[in-house]
Write a protein that holds these residues in place. Sequence first.
Motif, mmCIF file in Angstrom:
data_model
loop_
_atom_site.group_PDB
_atom_site.id
_atom_site.type_symbol
_atom_site.label_atom_id
_atom_site.label_comp_id
_atom_site.label_asym_id
_atom_site.label_seq_id
_atom_site.Cartn_x
_atom_site.Cartn_y
_atom_site.Cartn_z
ATOM 1 N N GLU A 1 0.851 -1.185 0.000
ATOM 2 C CA GLU A 1 0.000 0.000 0.000
ATOM 3 C C GLU A 1 0.892 1.242 0.000
ATOM 4 O OE1 GLU A 1 -3.876 -1.341 2.596
ATOM 5 O OE2 GLU A 1 -2.067 -0.775 3.672
ATOM 6 N N PHE A 2 0.514 2.214 -0.821
ATOM 7 C CA PHE A 2 1.162 3.528 -0.795
ATOM 8 C C PHE A 2 0.208 4.515 -0.141
ATOM 9 C CE2 PHE A 2 3.581 2.554 -5.000
ATOM 10 C CZ PHE A 2 4.507 1.803 -4.298
ATOM 11 N N TYR A 3 0.734 5.321 0.766
ATOM 12 C CA TYR A 3 -0.021 6.423 1.357
ATOM 13 C C TYR A 3 0.632 7.719 0.889
ATOM 14 C CZ TYR A 3 -2.492 3.049 4.237
ATOM 15 O OH TYR A 3 -3.286 2.003 4.655
ATOM 16 N N LEU A 4 -0.152 8.540 0.221
ATOM 17 C CA LEU A 4 0.365 9.719 -0.478
ATOM 18 C C LEU A 4 -0.311 10.971 0.061
ATOM 19 C CD1 LEU A 4 1.720 11.111 -3.031
ATOM 20 C CD2 LEU A 4 -0.357 10.446 -4.268
ATOM 21 N N TRP A 5 0.485 12.018 0.274
ATOM 22 C CA TRP A 5 -0.086 13.302 0.720
ATOM 23 C C TRP A 5 0.836 14.453 0.335
ATOM 24 C CZ3 TRP A 5 1.240 9.479 4.410
ATOM 25 C CH2 TRP A 5 2.450 9.684 5.079
ATOM 26 N N GLY A 6 0.299 15.654 0.452
ATOM 27 C CA GLY A 6 1.076 16.858 0.206
ATOM 28 C C GLY A 6 1.266 17.643 1.490
ATOM 29 N N VAL A 7 1.550 18.920 1.354
ATOM 30 C CA VAL A 7 1.730 19.802 2.507
ATOM 31 C C VAL A 7 0.757 20.972 2.386
ATOM 32 C CG1 VAL A 7 4.137 19.182 2.910
ATOM 33 C CG2 VAL A 7 3.603 21.037 1.329
ATOM 34 N N PRO A 8 0.352 21.561 3.523
ATOM 35 C CA PRO A 8 -0.603 22.683 3.479
ATOM 36 C C PRO A 8 0.047 23.927 2.878
ATOM 37 C CG PRO A 8 0.183 22.314 5.721
ATOM 38 C CD PRO A 8 0.714 21.183 4.894
ATOM 39 N N PRO A 9 -0.756 24.917 2.485
ATOM 40 C CA PRO A 9 -0.211 26.106 1.811
ATOM 41 C C PRO A 9 0.952 26.779 2.533
ATOM 42 C CG PRO A 9 -2.592 26.094 1.630
ATOM 43 C CD PRO A 9 -2.231 24.929 2.511
ATOM 44 N N ALA A 10 0.933 26.816 3.862
ATOM 45 C CA ALA A 10 1.999 27.507 4.596
ATOM 46 C C ALA A 10 3.359 26.860 4.397
ATOM 47 C CB ALA A 10 1.662 27.551 6.087
ATOM 48 N N HIS A 11 3.391 25.606 3.972
ATOM 49 C CA HIS A 11 4.665 24.896 3.821
ATOM 50 C C HIS A 11 4.937 24.473 2.380
ATOM 51 C CE1 HIS A 11 5.468 24.780 8.105
ATOM 52 N NE2 HIS A 11 4.224 24.408 8.306
ATOM 53 N N ARG A 12 4.193 25.013 1.430
ATOM 54 C CA ARG A 12 4.412 24.645 0.038
ATOM 55 C C ARG A 12 5.651 25.323 -0.545
ATOM 56 N NH1 ARG A 12 -1.994 24.487 -1.723
ATOM 57 N NH2 ARG A 12 -2.405 22.538 -0.578
ATOM 58 N N LEU A 13 6.234 24.674 -1.520
ATOM 59 C CA LEU A 13 7.381 25.249 -2.208
ATOM 60 C C LEU A 13 6.917 26.427 -3.061
ATOM 61 C CD1 LEU A 13 9.206 21.978 -3.381
ATOM 62 C CD2 LEU A 13 9.594 23.318 -1.297
ATOM 63 N N PRO A 14 7.832 27.343 -3.388
ATOM 64 C CA PRO A 14 7.420 28.522 -4.172
ATOM 65 C C PRO A 14 6.787 28.178 -5.516
ATOM 66 C CG PRO A 14 9.559 28.899 -3.169
ATOM 67 C CD PRO A 14 9.222 27.469 -2.906
ATOM 68 N N LEU A 15 7.307 27.165 -6.220
ATOM 69 C CA LEU A 15 6.817 26.887 -7.566
ATOM 70 C C LEU A 15 6.388 25.436 -7.772
ATOM 71 C CD1 LEU A 15 9.430 28.932 -9.653
ATOM 72 C CD2 LEU A 15 7.139 29.645 -8.958
ATOM 73 N N ARG A 16 7.143 24.489 -7.250
ATOM 74 C CA ARG A 16 6.841 23.080 -7.513
ATOM 75 C C ARG A 16 5.818 22.532 -6.521
ATOM 76 N NH1 ARG A 16 12.869 20.759 -7.565
ATOM 77 N NH2 ARG A 16 13.008 22.362 -5.940
ATOM 78 N N ALA A 17 4.966 21.637 -6.995
ATOM 79 C CA ALA A 17 4.050 20.900 -6.130
ATOM 80 C C ALA A 17 4.858 19.808 -5.442
ATOM 81 C CB ALA A 17 2.925 20.298 -6.950
ATOM 82 N N TYR A 18 4.637 19.658 -4.149
ATOM 83 C CA TYR A 18 5.449 18.732 -3.351
ATOM 84 C C TYR A 18 4.549 17.720 -2.645
ATOM 85 C CZ TYR A 18 8.434 16.917 0.342
ATOM 86 O OH TYR A 18 9.120 16.068 1.176
ATOM 87 N N GLY A 19 5.061 16.497 -2.478
ATOM 88 C CA GLY A 19 4.340 15.494 -1.718
ATOM 89 C C GLY A 19 5.259 14.397 -1.236
ATOM 90 N N ALA A 20 4.731 13.532 -0.385
ATOM 91 C CA ALA A 20 5.513 12.442 0.188
ATOM 92 C C ALA A 20 4.675 11.175 0.188
ATOM 93 C CB ALA A 20 5.953 12.791 1.606
ATOM 94 N N VAL A 21 5.367 10.049 0.260
ATOM 95 C CA VAL A 21 4.715 8.734 0.221
ATOM 96 C C VAL A 21 5.342 7.838 1.278
ATOM 97 C CG1 VAL A 21 4.260 6.667 -1.156
ATOM 98 C CG2 VAL A 21 4.264 8.912 -2.260
#
Length: 597
Positions: free
Chosen positions: A330-350
């Motif tokens: 199983e993969f569990y995938l999520w991103g980060v809330p706006p306050a911790h987002r990168l300036p340009l790239r969409a970021y996430g972790a698994v």
Amino acid sequence: MNPKSAASATPTAARAAVERLLAELDGRKRDFTPGAARRLEEVLDRLERSKLPDAEALISLHESLLFLAAYPHSPGLLRKAHASLDSVGERVSALRATGKTLSAFEYEEASGVSQTSLIAIFSYDVMRWLYPRFPAAMRIDERQYQSPERLAFLGRRLMPLLEEDSLVEANVPFFAWLNSAGETKSPRPHSAPAKPGEALPLTGSHTLGWLLRSLAKLPLPAREIAELYDLLELPIQWQIDSSAKTRTRMRFPFRRPFIQTGPLLRRADISLDHEVSKGDLPVEPLRVSRGKEMVEAARLASALRCRELYGFTYGDPAEVIRAPVGRGVEFYLWGVPPAHRLPLRAYGAVLMIKNGTPIGYAEHMAIFDRMEIGFNIYYTFRDGESAWLYSQLMRLFKQVYGVTSFVVDPYQIGAHNEEAIASGSFWFYRKLGFRPMNAGLARLLEHEERKIQSGSGYRSPAASLRRLAQGYIIYESPGSDRGIWDAFHMRNIGLRVQEKMARDFNGDAVKFRDSARESVASALGIRPPNQDQPGQKLFEDFAIMLSLIPRMSQWSRTARRQLVQIIQSRTAPDETDYLRLLQQHSQLREAFIKLGS
């Protein structure tokens, strides 16, 4: 050797017998031929009756048991592996009682085992999360701290009259001040050096708690407080218990185990073109409460291995999705809330889980149809099905985010990473279909491959692997624009921003931000967010990039309206829409690639 317990033999013979059993266990754990499961159960039974000679032997057993829990040969072997893992804490205590050295458990490859301790430097945000959960188990390790003078600057903000000592005196006992403020005592006078064999000096857990609480009260933004603490680089000793919050016993519920009845999938069995072109994987958004559990479990799994991952530290529990990909994984995938987002790239972790056991993690950074992936299988499971896991990860990313070009950072293949050089990481990716983006490195690769194909038994030396690891590599899935990203580097855009700031604003970042915000808002016909509004910084960061594009204000009304939608999507609950909107704006994509190439 007769079947009597190895513990009843002479010490030398018993040790040799245990070492043979551990070697057999390690060798047979990847053997899935008929009869292997029965033999492995016999080996485990004999090891259960054996007295392990030292920490290294227990570490070997521990890692083999974890592998068997993830890749079980039979249901019975899975149960036996779990039961043996549950008794590891007792084995550690037995070793400690005989005076055996347990320092081997403090290293990253073996940390987080039941009833051991680890020493690590954690960030402020991770410590604020960890300490309340393990307040009696965590202390500052003074002996490991090489720069106590770093406490002076921060200490003057927290401890009255410290300046009387720190500004004019030599050899200031900073930990004496710290311990006094924290209402606890050190186990020895601070002026006395530690003697060989002496227990590690530790500040009390009350001191660490006082420090964290006092920092939180400073009249500063949270990010600045975190930076002040992180500059200290405080080593923390963490006493691990025998609960489920250990690397030994961390398990997740699973409906039905996947029993490995055939050989492990090899890299040669995997075609990325085939895997990423398959149909969609099932995905399930989790409730926020369940999402929080998974993000925190990933954060803990990483901390127990003396690591941190940005996406685990700041993961958004409101956007966790579960993707069962088969073979018990199983993969569990999520991103980060706006306050911790990168300036340009969409970021996430698994977080990757197999048969309830965490086996690795990944992080990804995407812009348009291009994604950079950091992929890490935990040391214990690198003899498993890494290539297949990687292919399913790419398949999921293509499905969820619409990306088609996948890029790997030089560090992953050996740049300043000798572990990757030793393991031949470059060839892992190359044989999956990745290629160098740099023309010179592509020529070197052709030269190496000709030598390998000559039939002379040639293997790339470490020096060649280090050269090949000096540039990014890329895989372009079927239907993608081949070569379009070859000259692109995200850092180039940042460097052009600095050049424009130096040239047009005399190096004044505030003036540059103000100018970009106002000019881009005017060109798009929108009102920029105020400083106290959510997304203000994200808007400014995006506006700074847009300010580099010549004649952007002359784009068509449709193109500029699409830009407004992209900017607004930066503060959406997740960044999927942001990526999808970027992929629909061909004019912005073309300008962006040109800026970064």
